[in-house]
Scaffold this motif. Structure first.
Motif, PDB file in Angstrom:
ATOM      1  N   LYS A 182       0.732  -0.985  -0.040  1.00  0.00           N
ATOM      2  CA  LYS A 182       0.119  -0.118   0.253  1.00  0.00           C
ATOM      3  C   LYS A 182       0.991   1.151   0.073  1.00  0.00           C
ATOM      4  O   LYS A 182       0.507   2.358  -0.607  1.00  0.00           O
ATOM      5  N   LEU A 183       2.040   1.265   0.720  1.00  0.00           N
ATOM      6  CA  LEU A 183       2.869   2.387   0.694  1.00  0.00           C
ATOM      7  C   LEU A 183       3.326   2.807  -0.404  1.00  0.00           C
ATOM      8  O   LEU A 183       3.493   3.792  -1.004  1.00  0.00           O
ATOM      9  N   ILE A 184       3.753   1.622  -1.169  1.00  0.00           N
ATOM     10  CA  ILE A 184       4.434   1.798  -2.547  1.00  0.00           C
ATOM     11  C   ILE A 184       3.432   2.419  -3.309  1.00  0.00           C
ATOM     12  O   ILE A 184       3.811   3.310  -4.261  1.00  0.00           O
ATOM     13  N   SER A 185       2.187   1.647  -3.547  1.00  0.00           N
ATOM     14  CA  SER A 185       1.053   2.235  -4.354  1.00  0.00           C
ATOM     15  C   SER A 185       0.743   3.742  -4.098  1.00  0.00           C
ATOM     16  O   SER A 185       0.332   4.595  -4.962  1.00  0.00           O
ATOM     17  N   LEU A 186       0.609   4.107  -2.852  1.00  0.00           N
ATOM     18  CA  LEU A 186       0.299   5.481  -2.530  1.00  0.00           C
ATOM     19  C   LEU A 186       1.544   6.512  -2.903  1.00  0.00           C
ATOM     20  O   LEU A 186       1.299   7.522  -3.651  1.00  0.00           O
ATOM     21  N   ALA A 187       2.693   5.942  -3.051  1.00  0.00           N
ATOM     22  CA  ALA A 187       3.792   6.838  -3.263  1.00  0.00           C
ATOM     23  C   ALA A 187       3.478   7.101  -4.903  1.00  0.00           C
ATOM     24  O   ALA A 187       4.108   8.123  -5.348  1.00  0.00           O
ATOM     25  N   GLN A 188       3.416   5.973  -5.555  1.00  0.00           N
ATOM     26  CA  GLN A 188       3.068   6.346  -6.970  1.00  0.00           C
ATOM     27  C   GLN A 188       2.136   6.929  -7.367  1.00  0.00           C
ATOM     28  O   GLN A 188       2.198   7.911  -8.177  1.00  0.00           O
ATOM     29  N   HIS A 189       1.167   6.856  -6.525  1.00  0.00           N
ATOM     30  CA  HIS A 189      -0.097   7.765  -6.832  1.00  0.00           C
ATOM     31  C   HIS A 189       0.211   9.328  -6.430  1.00  0.00           C
ATOM     32  O   HIS A 189      -0.225  10.204  -7.277  1.00  0.00           O
ATOM     33  N   LEU A 190       0.778   9.447  -5.496  1.00  0.00           N
ATOM     34  CA  LEU A 190       1.130  10.765  -4.984  1.00  0.00           C
ATOM     35  C   LEU A 190       2.385  11.560  -5.772  1.00  0.00           C
ATOM     36  O   LEU A 190       2.758  12.590  -5.389  1.00  0.00           O
ATOM     37  N   ARG A 191       3.216  10.433  -6.392  1.00  0.00           N
ATOM     38  CA  ARG A 191       4.602  10.866  -6.963  1.00  0.00           C
ATOM     39  C   ARG A 191       5.451  11.337  -5.642  1.00  0.00           C
ATOM     40  O   ARG A 191       6.238  12.286  -5.822  1.00  0.00           O
ATOM     41  N   ALA A 192       5.472  10.569  -4.550  1.00  0.00           N
ATOM     42  CA  ALA A 192       6.319  10.877  -3.555  1.00  0.00           C
ATOM     43  C   ALA A 192       7.395  10.128  -3.229  1.00  0.00           C
ATOM     44  O   ALA A 192       7.434   8.886  -3.881  1.00  0.00           O
ATOM     45  N   ARG A 193       8.183  10.438  -2.338  1.00  0.00           N
ATOM     46  CA  ARG A 193       9.037   9.577  -1.864  1.00  0.00           C
ATOM     47  C   ARG A 193       8.847   8.621  -0.687  1.00  0.00           C
ATOM     48  O   ARG A 193       8.030   8.938   0.130  1.00  0.00           O
ATOM     49  N   VAL A 194       9.704   7.670  -0.545  1.00  0.00           N
ATOM     50  CA  VAL A 194       9.353   6.732   0.746  1.00  0.00           C
ATOM     51  C   VAL A 194      10.693   6.871   1.666  1.00  0.00           C
ATOM     52  O   VAL A 194      11.933   6.536   1.084  1.00  0.00           O
ATOM     53  N   MET A 195      10.343   7.044   2.879  1.00  0.00           N
ATOM     54  CA  MET A 195      11.668   6.957   4.065  1.00  0.00           C
ATOM     55  C   MET A 195      11.410   5.665   4.758  1.00  0.00           C
ATOM     56  O   MET A 195      10.434   5.467   5.359  1.00  0.00           O
ATOM     57  N   THR A 196      12.343   4.702   4.734  1.00  0.00           N
ATOM     58  CA  THR A 196      12.218   3.640   5.479  1.00  0.00           C
ATOM     59  C   THR A 196      13.776   3.063   6.017  1.00  0.00           C
ATOM     60  O   THR A 196      14.725   3.442   5.596  1.00  0.00           O
ATOM     61  N   ASN A 197      13.353   2.219   6.788  1.00  0.00           N
ATOM     62  CA  ASN A 197      14.812   1.417   7.360  1.00  0.00           C
ATOM     63  C   ASN A 197      14.710  -0.101   6.817  1.00  0.00           C
ATOM     64  O   ASN A 197      15.538  -0.826   7.222  1.00  0.00           O
TER      65      ASN A 197
END
Length: 376
Positions: A233-248
Motif C-alpha cells: 500500500k505504501l508503494i502504491s500510494l507513493a506512485q499515486h502521489l509521486r512521493a518518496r518513501v523513507m524507510t529502514n
C-alpha cells in the motif's frame, strides 16, 4: 466556496428548465397546478440526490471517470452498429405478427445497449493501466509544485532519528503518514508482547513529536491504496502521489526501487555521515599551529577537519604520522584527536616488557609463600 456556488446554480438551472417546460402546458390547462408543483418538486429531489451522491465521494479518480466515459461511448457505438443487424431480422424472416416482433426487437436493442456499455466500461477499467489512448482517453499527470512529499514507514517512525533530522531542516516538503501506517503503529502498541508494545508506543511518541515540530509540515493521509500489506500500500500510494518513501526496511527499499519509487534509507544516510576517521586508524597530517594545551599541535585534513595531536607542539611545520584516539562531532564541525604512532608502539612495547616482569614477580611471590610452611 466555488463548489457550493456551482451546486446552487445547478439546482436553480434545473428547476428553471423544468418550470419553463411545464408552465406553457399549465397555461393551456393541459396540466394542473398540482402536477406542475409535483414536477418541480421531483426535479428538486433529483438535484439534491445528485449533489448528495457527488458529496459522498469527494475524492474521485480521473482515470476511472474517463474509463467510464469511454466505455459508455464504445458501448453506444457498438449498440448502434448492432441495431442494423437487428433491423435486418424482419426483412429476412417473415413473421405473422410484425408489430409484436418490432416491439420485441426494440427491447432487444435496449438490452444490447446495456450489455455493450457494461462490457465497454469493464474492459476499459480493467485494462486502463496497460494501454493509453491519446484522444479521448487522456492520462493526466499531477503537476508537482515545490518539494515532493515524503511518506514515512513504520520502521522510520519507531526508529526516532527522523525527529533529529527534521530539527536540522535537512528535509524539504511535507511528511505524509498514511492512515494504514498509523493503524499498524496502534496495533503494535496494543500487542501483548512487552517489547513489541514498547516499540509501538515509542513510535506514537515520535509521531507526536513530529506533529509538534515547527520545522516541517506533517500530514495524515486518510485515503487507502491498493495492496495486501502495508508495504504494498505504501508503494502504491507513493506512485499515486509521486512521493518518496523513507524507510529502514531493506526489503521495502529493494521493492520500491524495482517499482520506480524513490527511497530515502536512514541507514544509508547514517552510513554517509559516519566519521572520516575511526579510532585506531592511522593518518598523516601537517601540524600548522599549537593547540590550547601546552603540548598539543593542530593540523587540518584536506576537507578542513581539525586534528589535535598530543605532544605535537615541538613538531609544528612537519608532517607526522599519528593514530586516531577519538573523534568529536559538534555543530561547528568535526574534530579528531590523535597521538604519534611511534608513541603508541613504545607504549605497547613497554606493556609487553612489564607484563613478564610482573608475572615473574608474582611467581616468585608464590614460590616464597610455598617455602615458608616448610621452613616453619
Amino acid at each position: 466556496m466555488i463548489t457550493y456556488i456551482l451546486r446552487g446554480l445547478f439546482i436553480l438551472l434545473a428547476t428553471s428548465v423544468t418550470a419553463l417546460y411545464v408552465l406553457p402546458f399549465q397555461a393551456e390547462q393541459e396540466v394542473s397546478v398540482l402536477n406542475v408543483m409535483m414536477l418541480i418538486g421531483g426535479t428538486l429531489i433529483l438535484c439534491v440526490g445528485v449533489i448528495a451522491l457527488d458529496a459522498a465521494y469527494p475524492e474521485k479518480d480521473l482515470s476511472a471517470v474517463s474509463g467510464v466515459f469511454l466505455g459508455i461511448i464504445a458501448g453506444l457505438l457498438a449498440t448502434y452498429a448492432a441495431s442494423f443487424l437487428v433491423d435486418l431480422i424482419p426483412v429476412l424472416i417473415e413473421f405473422k405478427e410484425p408489430e409484436a416482433i418490432e416491439r420485441l426487437l426494440r427491447g432487444v436493442k435496449v438490452l444490447l445497449g446495456v450489455v455493450f456499455c457494461y462490457v465497454g466500461i469493464s474492459l476499459v477499467l480493467q485494462t486502463k493501466d496497460d494501454f493509453r489512448f491519446i484522444i479521448p482517453y487522456v492520462e493526466f499527470a499531477k503537476e508537482l509544485r515545490g518539494s515532493r512529499p515524503t511518506l514515512l514507514d513504520t520502521s522510520v517512525i519507531v526508529d526516532g532519528r527522523i525527529v533529529d533530522i527534521i530539527e536540522t531542516h535537512a528535509l524539504q516538503g511535507p511528511l505524509v503518514v498514511p492512515r494504514f501506517v498509523l493503524n499498524e503503529l496502534q496495533t503494535i502498541a496494543d500487542a501483548s508482547e512487552k517489547m513489541k508494545r514498547a516499540r509501538g508506543r515509542r513510535g506514537l511518541d515520535m509521531l507526536q513529536s513530529l506533529q509538534e515540530s515547527h520545522a516541517i509540515e506533517v500530514q495524515i493521509e486518510d485515503r487507502d491504496a491498493e495492496g495486501a500489506g502495508v508495504d504494498q500500500k505504501l508503494i502504491s500510494l507513493a506512485q499515486h502521489l509521486r512521493a518518496r518513501v523513507m524507510t529502514n526496511d531493506y526489503n521495502l527499499n529493494k521493492i520500491a526501487q524495482l517499482r520506480g519509487v524513490e527511497v530515502i534509507n536512514l541507514n544509508d544516510l547514517a552510513k554517509a555521515l559516519r566519521p572520516v576517521a575511526l579510532p585506531g586508524e592511522e593518518l598523516v597530517v601537517k601540524l600548522v599551529k599549537p593547540g590550547e594545551n601546552p603540548s598539543q599541535g593542530v593540523g587540518y585534513l584536506d576537507d578542513g577537519t581539525m586534528v589535535v595531536v598530543e605532544n605535537g607542539r615541538e613538531h609544528i611545520g612537519e608532517r607526522v604520522d599519528l593514530v586516531v584516539t577519538s573523534t568529536l562531532q559538534t555543530s561547528a564541525g568535526r574534530m579528531i584527536f590523535g597521538k604519534f604512532a611511534s608513541t603508541e608502539d613504545e607504549e605497547e612495547a613497554e606493556e609487553a616488557v612489564t607484563e613478564p616482569v610482573a608475572v615473574a614477580e608474582e611467581g616468585h611471590r608464590v614460590r616464597t609463600t610455598r617455602r615458608n610452611p616448610r621452613r616453619g
